[in-house]
Write a protein that holds these residues in place. Structure first.
Motif, PDB file in Angstrom:
ATOM      1  N   GLN A   1       0.839  -1.196   0.000  1.00 29.96           N
ATOM      2  CA  GLN A   1       0.000   0.000   0.000  1.00 29.96           C
ATOM      3  C   GLN A   1       0.878   1.252   0.000  1.00 29.96           C
ATOM      4  OE1 GLN A   1      -2.650  -0.559   3.435  1.00 29.96           O
ATOM      5  NE2 GLN A   1      -4.323  -1.080   2.037  1.00 29.96           N
ATOM      6  N   SER A   2       0.259   2.389  -0.202  1.00 32.50           N
ATOM      7  CA  SER A   2       0.977   3.659  -0.160  1.00 32.50           C
ATOM      8  C   SER A   2       0.580   4.433   1.094  1.00 32.50           C
ATOM      9  CB  SER A   2       0.680   4.482  -1.408  1.00 32.50           C
ATOM     10  OG  SER A   2      -0.699   4.801  -1.453  1.00 32.50           O
ATOM     11  N   VAL A   3       1.468   5.344   1.498  1.00 29.75           N
ATOM     12  CA  VAL A   3       1.223   6.146   2.701  1.00 29.75           C
ATOM     13  C   VAL A   3       1.920   7.482   2.542  1.00 29.75           C
ATOM     14  CG1 VAL A   3       3.239   5.218   3.927  1.00 29.75           C
ATOM     15  CG2 VAL A   3       1.274   6.082   5.233  1.00 29.75           C
ATOM     16  N   ALA A   4       1.367   8.503   3.181  1.00 36.05           N
ATOM     17  CA  ALA A   4       1.959   9.841   3.122  1.00 36.05           C
ATOM     18  C   ALA A   4       1.989  10.454   4.509  1.00 36.05           C
ATOM     19  CB  ALA A   4       1.174  10.736   2.171  1.00 36.05           C
ATOM     20  N   PHE A   5       3.076  11.161   4.770  1.00 33.51           N
ATOM     21  CA  PHE A   5       3.251  11.851   6.051  1.00 33.51           C
ATOM     22  C   PHE A   5       3.406  13.346   5.773  1.00 33.51           C
ATOM     23  CE2 PHE A   5       3.765   7.694   7.352  1.00 33.51           C
ATOM     24  CZ  PHE A   5       4.925   7.099   6.896  1.00 33.51           C
ATOM     25  N   TRP A   6       2.893  14.129   6.710  1.00 37.78           N
ATOM     26  CA  TRP A   6       2.925  15.578   6.543  1.00 37.78           C
ATOM     27  C   TRP A   6       3.736  16.221   7.649  1.00 37.78           C
ATOM     28  CZ3 TRP A   6       0.772  19.239   9.917  1.00 37.78           C
ATOM     29  CH2 TRP A   6       0.722  20.554   9.421  1.00 37.78           C
ATOM     30  N   CYS A   7       4.427  17.312   7.321  1.00 35.35           N
ATOM     31  CA  CYS A   7       5.235  18.027   8.298  1.00 35.35           C
ATOM     32  C   CYS A   7       5.094  19.529   8.098  1.00 35.35           C
ATOM     33  CB  CYS A   7       6.714  17.645   8.170  1.00 35.35           C
ATOM     34  SG  CYS A   7       7.841  18.634   9.194  1.00 35.35           S
TER      35      CYS A   7
ATOM     36  N   ASN B   1      14.557  25.682   1.684  1.00 37.08           N
ATOM     37  CA  ASN B   1      13.362  26.277   1.081  1.00 37.08           C
ATOM     38  C   ASN B   1      12.641  25.178   0.292  1.00 37.08           C
ATOM     39  OD1 ASN B   1      13.722  28.982   2.123  1.00 37.08           O
ATOM     40  ND2 ASN B   1      15.487  29.081   0.763  1.00 37.08           N
ATOM     41  N   ASN B   2      12.432  25.308  -1.000  1.00 39.02           N
ATOM     42  CA  ASN B   2      11.730  24.238  -1.712  1.00 39.02           C
ATOM     43  C   ASN B   2      12.649  23.408  -2.580  1.00 39.02           C
ATOM     44  OD1 ASN B   2      12.224  26.192  -3.564  1.00 39.02           O
ATOM     45  ND2 ASN B   2      10.186  26.207  -4.459  1.00 39.02           N
TER      46      ASN B   2
ATOM     47  N   ASP C   1       5.447  23.645   4.235  1.00 40.48           N
ATOM     48  CA  ASP C   1       5.071  22.274   4.554  1.00 40.48           C
ATOM     49  C   ASP C   1       5.778  21.294   3.648  1.00 40.48           C
ATOM     50  OD1 ASP C   1       1.535  22.757   5.397  1.00 40.48           O
ATOM     51  OD2 ASP C   1       3.385  23.683   6.121  1.00 40.48           O
ATOM     52  N   SER C   2       5.867  20.059   4.135  1.00 41.45           N
ATOM     53  CA  SER C   2       6.482  19.005   3.339  1.00 41.45           C
ATOM     54  C   SER C   2       5.684  17.718   3.485  1.00 41.45           C
ATOM     55  CB  SER C   2       7.920  18.769   3.784  1.00 41.45           C
ATOM     56  OG  SER C   2       8.504  17.690   3.059  1.00 41.45           O
ATOM     57  N   THR C   3       5.742  16.898   2.434  1.00 42.55           N
ATOM     58  CA  THR C   3       5.093  15.589   2.443  1.00 42.55           C
ATOM     59  C   THR C   3       6.102  14.534   2.053  1.00 42.55           C
ATOM     60  OG1 THR C   3       2.977  16.584   1.799  1.00 42.55           O
ATOM     61  CG2 THR C   3       3.211  14.211   1.514  1.00 42.55           C
ATOM     62  N   LEU C   4       6.125  13.455   2.797  1.00 44.03           N
ATOM     63  CA  LEU C   4       6.960  12.289   2.489  1.00 44.03           C
ATOM     64  C   LEU C   4       6.025  11.134   2.134  1.00 44.03           C
ATOM     65  CD1 LEU C   4       9.816  10.872   2.558  1.00 44.03           C
ATOM     66  CD2 LEU C   4       9.256  10.231   4.905  1.00 44.03           C
ATOM     67  N   LYS C   5       6.274  10.502   0.999  1.00 39.10           N
ATOM     68  CA  LYS C   5       5.401   9.421   0.546  1.00 39.10           C
ATOM     69  C   LYS C   5       6.190   8.127   0.364  1.00 39.10           C
ATOM     70  CE  LYS C   5       2.238  12.495  -1.922  1.00 39.10           C
ATOM     71  NZ  LYS C   5       1.644  12.872  -3.236  1.00 39.10           N
ATOM     72  N   ILE C   6       5.538   7.022   0.650  1.00 42.26           N
ATOM     73  CA  ILE C   6       6.110   5.699   0.398  1.00 42.26           C
ATOM     74  C   ILE C   6       5.112   4.937  -0.472  1.00 42.26           C
ATOM     75  CG2 ILE C   6       7.080   3.603   1.389  1.00 42.26           C
ATOM     76  CD1 ILE C   6       7.322   5.042   4.055  1.00 42.26           C
ATOM     77  N   GLN C   7       5.623   4.445  -1.631  1.00 42.50           N
ATOM     78  CA  GLN C   7       4.745   3.723  -2.544  1.00 42.50           C
ATOM     79  C   GLN C   7       5.560   2.811  -3.439  1.00 42.50           C
ATOM     80  OE1 GLN C   7       2.458   6.266  -5.134  1.00 42.50           O
ATOM     81  NE2 GLN C   7       1.125   4.624  -5.814  1.00 42.50           N
ATOM     82  N   PRO C   8       5.425   1.494  -3.327  1.00 42.16           N
ATOM     83  CA  PRO C   8       4.639   0.746  -2.352  1.00 42.16           C
ATOM     84  C   PRO C   8       5.451   0.475  -1.080  1.00 42.16           C
ATOM     85  CG  PRO C   8       5.614  -0.762  -3.916  1.00 42.16           C
ATOM     86  CD  PRO C   8       6.080   0.623  -4.298  1.00 42.16           C
ATOM     87  N   ALA C   9       4.776   0.318   0.028  1.00 44.73           N
ATOM     88  CA  ALA C   9       5.469   0.090   1.292  1.00 44.73           C
ATOM     89  C   ALA C   9       5.911  -1.365   1.420  1.00 44.73           C
ATOM     90  CB  ALA C   9       4.555   0.453   2.460  1.00 44.73           C
ATOM     91  N   LYS C  10       7.040  -1.544   2.100  1.00 48.58           N
ATOM     92  CA  LYS C  10       7.565  -2.864   2.412  1.00 48.58           C
ATOM     93  C   LYS C  10       7.584  -3.049   3.929  1.00 48.58           C
ATOM     94  CE  LYS C  10      10.571  -3.519  -1.597  1.00 48.58           C
ATOM     95  NZ  LYS C  10      11.956  -3.834  -2.038  1.00 48.58           N
ATOM     96  N   LEU C  11       7.697  -4.285   4.364  1.00 53.12           N
ATOM     97  CA  LEU C  11       7.721  -4.569   5.789  1.00 53.12           C
ATOM     98  C   LEU C  11       8.844  -3.807   6.494  1.00 53.12           C
ATOM     99  CD1 LEU C  11       7.114  -8.446   5.819  1.00 53.12           C
ATOM    100  CD2 LEU C  11       5.447  -6.619   6.169  1.00 53.12           C
TER     101      LEU C  11
END
Lengths: 114, 116
Positions: free
Chosen positions: A17-23, A51-52, A74-84
Motif C-alpha cells: 500500500q501507499s502512505v503519506a506523512f505531513w510536516c 526552502n523548496n 510544509d512538506s510531504t513524504l510518501k512511500i509507494q509501495p510500502a515494504k515490511l
C-alpha cells in the motif's frame, strides 16, 4: 513558539500500500529534514530541503520514497509501495538556513507495515 | 564519512548520583556535536551542542558535555541524576556536506535508567 508539527501520529498499512506523512516546520525555518528511525537505532537522514529545493537526498530509496516541499514551508513524504522493512518512526526536523544551527524535531509518525 | 559510537546500550544509575553517557566520534574535519534526548512516543529534544570555544558545554535540565579532541569524545554528564532523566539519549555529529547540507549522523542511542 510552536514546534514542528507532524501528522498522522500513527499509521498501520499493509505491504504494497501507499502512505503519506505531513510536516509543518517551525515558522521561519528554511531548512527541513526527514529522518527514518528504525526501532533500536538512531535516526537516519532521508532527505534535506533548503526552502523548496533538495539539498541532499542521497539516502532516500528513490524507487519507493518521494518527498516534496512545494511552497518552501510544509512538506510531504510518501512511500509507494510500502515494504515490511519500512516500519519505523519518521521524524521531521527544521532549522534556520545557517549551517551548524540546531535541528528541532517533531513528535514523529510511527508506521507499521503488516 | 562521519560516524558516532555510543558504546553503552544502557546506563544504570541511582538517583542523586552523577551520571555519564559516553559518545565518541569520527570525522574528517572540525566536528559539530549534539546531544538529544528522546522520551517514549516523543520526538527528539535538543539538550546541548558544541560548535567551537569552551570544551565544557552546558545545556538544558542541568546536563553538560565535555568535548575532548584528542580522545574524539563528547561525553554527556550530570552531577546529580533524577528519576525523570530516564530516557533514550542520542549523540550526533554534523559536518558541512558536499552539497552544503547539514546532515546529522546519530549514534545508536543509550538508554539511561535512574532508579530511586
Amino acid at each position: 513558539e510552536a514546534g514542528v508539527a507532524q501528522s498522522p501520529r500513527y499509521k498501520i498499512i499493509e505491504k504494497r500500500q501507499s502512505v503519506a506523512f505531513w510536516c509543518n516546520p517551525i515558522s521561519g525555518h528554511a531548512t527541513l529534514y526527514w529522518y527514518q528511525q528504525i526501532l533500536g537505532q538512531g535516526p537516519k537522514l532521508l532527505i534535506q530541503f533548503q526552502n523548496n529545493g533538495v539539498v541532499d537526498d542521497s539516502q532516500l530509496p528513490k524507487d519507493r520514497f518521494s518527498a516534496e516541499r512545494l511552497k518552501g514551508v510544509d512538506s510531504t513524504l510518501k512511500i509507494q509501495p510500502a515494504k515490511l522493512e519500512d516500519s519505523a518512526v519518521y521524524l521531521c526536523a527544521s532549522s534556520t538556513a545557517r549551517w551548524r544551527e540546531t535541528q528541532y524535531f517533531g513528535p514523529g509518525t510511527r508506521l507499521l507495515v503488516l | 564519512a562521519q560516524s558516532v559510537a555510543q558504546p553503552e546500550d544502557q546506563v544504570n544509575v541511582a538517583e542523586g548520583n552523577p551520571l555519564t553517557v559516553k559518545c565518541t566520534y569520527s570525522v574528517s574535519g572540525n566536528p559539530y556535536l549534539f546531544w538529544y534526548v528522546q522520551y517514549p512516543n516523543r520526538g527528539l529534544q535538543f539538550l546541548l551542542k558544541y560548535i567551537t570555544g569552551d570544551n565544557l558545554v552546558k545545556g538544558s535540565y542541568g546536563f553538560e558535555a565535555e568535548f575532548n579532541k584528542s580522545q574524539t569524545s563528547f561525553h554527556l554528564k550530570k552531577p546529580s541524576a533524577l528519576v525523570s532523566d530516564s530516557a533514550l539519549y542520542f549523540c550526533a555529529v554534523s559536518l558541512l556536506s558536499n552539497n552544503a547540507g547539514n546532515m546529522l549522523t546519530f549514534g545508536g542511542g543509550t538508554r539511561l535508567m535512574v532508579k530511586p
